[in-house]
Design a protein around this motif. Structure first.
Motif, PDB file in Angstrom:
ATOM      1  N   LYS A   1       0.880  -1.166   0.000  1.00  0.00           N
ATOM      2  CA  LYS A   1       0.000   0.000   0.000  1.00  0.00           C
ATOM      3  C   LYS A   1       0.918   1.218   0.000  1.00  0.00           C
ATOM      4  CE  LYS A   1      -3.517   2.490   2.532  1.00  0.00           C
ATOM      5  NZ  LYS A   1      -4.159   2.691   3.823  1.00  0.00           N
ATOM      6  N   ILE A   2       0.685   2.132  -0.929  1.00  0.00           N
ATOM      7  CA  ILE A   2       1.555   3.306  -1.057  1.00  0.00           C
ATOM      8  C   ILE A   2       0.704   4.563  -0.978  1.00  0.00           C
ATOM      9  CG2 ILE A   2       3.185   4.518  -2.550  1.00  0.00           C
ATOM     10  CD1 ILE A   2       3.825   1.755  -3.822  1.00  0.00           C
ATOM     11  N   ASP A   3       0.992   5.400   0.006  1.00  0.00           N
ATOM     12  CA  ASP A   3       0.280   6.669   0.114  1.00  0.00           C
ATOM     13  C   ASP A   3       0.534   7.503  -1.131  1.00  0.00           C
ATOM     14  OD1 ASP A   3      -0.622   5.951   2.607  1.00  0.00           O
ATOM     15  OD2 ASP A   3       0.638   7.357   3.717  1.00  0.00           O
ATOM     16  N   GLU A   4      -0.508   8.212  -1.576  1.00  0.00           N
ATOM     17  CA  GLU A   4      -0.397   9.014  -2.797  1.00  0.00           C
ATOM     18  C   GLU A   4       0.736  10.029  -2.708  1.00  0.00           C
ATOM     19  OE1 GLU A   4      -3.025  12.255  -5.271  1.00  0.00           O
ATOM     20  OE2 GLU A   4      -4.081  10.702  -4.139  1.00  0.00           O
ATOM     21  N   LYS A   5       0.850  10.685  -1.605  1.00  0.00           N
ATOM     22  CA  LYS A   5       1.913  11.686  -1.453  1.00  0.00           C
ATOM     23  C   LYS A   5       3.284  11.037  -1.387  1.00  0.00           C
ATOM     24  CE  LYS A   5      -0.844  15.198  -1.390  1.00  0.00           C
ATOM     25  NZ  LYS A   5      -0.954  16.057  -2.530  1.00  0.00           N
TER      26      LYS A   5
END
Length: 94
Positions: free
Chosen positions: A57-61
């Motif tokens: 899971k990768i945060d957009e920022k």
């Protein structure tokens, strides 16, 4: 200093940080690691060192920040993974 994955050939290295949930703070910490890499591993002083971050899971920022800092971004794609940066990425060399 901990490097999750280190890929090496005769004159280049890719150091990869792997997280289940990649956040901006992880990217910032990894950039600090890369800045000290050659000091900690003098064997690689003449190598080009590239960095990559990977996450399930990768945060957009976090993905935007990693790309802005010249890191490769590795993310899930079906049963495999892909390098998710655009072709315009200018990878940073340490």
């Amino acid at each position: 200093m901990e490097i999750d994955i280190l890929v090496e050939n005769s004159n280049e290295i890719v150091a990869i940080e792997v997280k289940s949930h990649l956040e901006i703070r992880n990217v910032k910490r990894f950039l600090e690691v890369l800045a000290r890499f050659k000091e900690a591993f003098p064997k690689y002083k003449n190598y080009k060192v590239y960095g990559a971050v990977a996450g399930i899971k990768i945060d957009e920022k976090a993905d935007e920040y990693a790309t802005q800092e010249g890191l490769f971004l590795i993310e899930p794609a079906g049963d495999s993974v892909i390098i998710a940066n655009s072709e315009s990425l200018q990878p940073r060399v340490w």
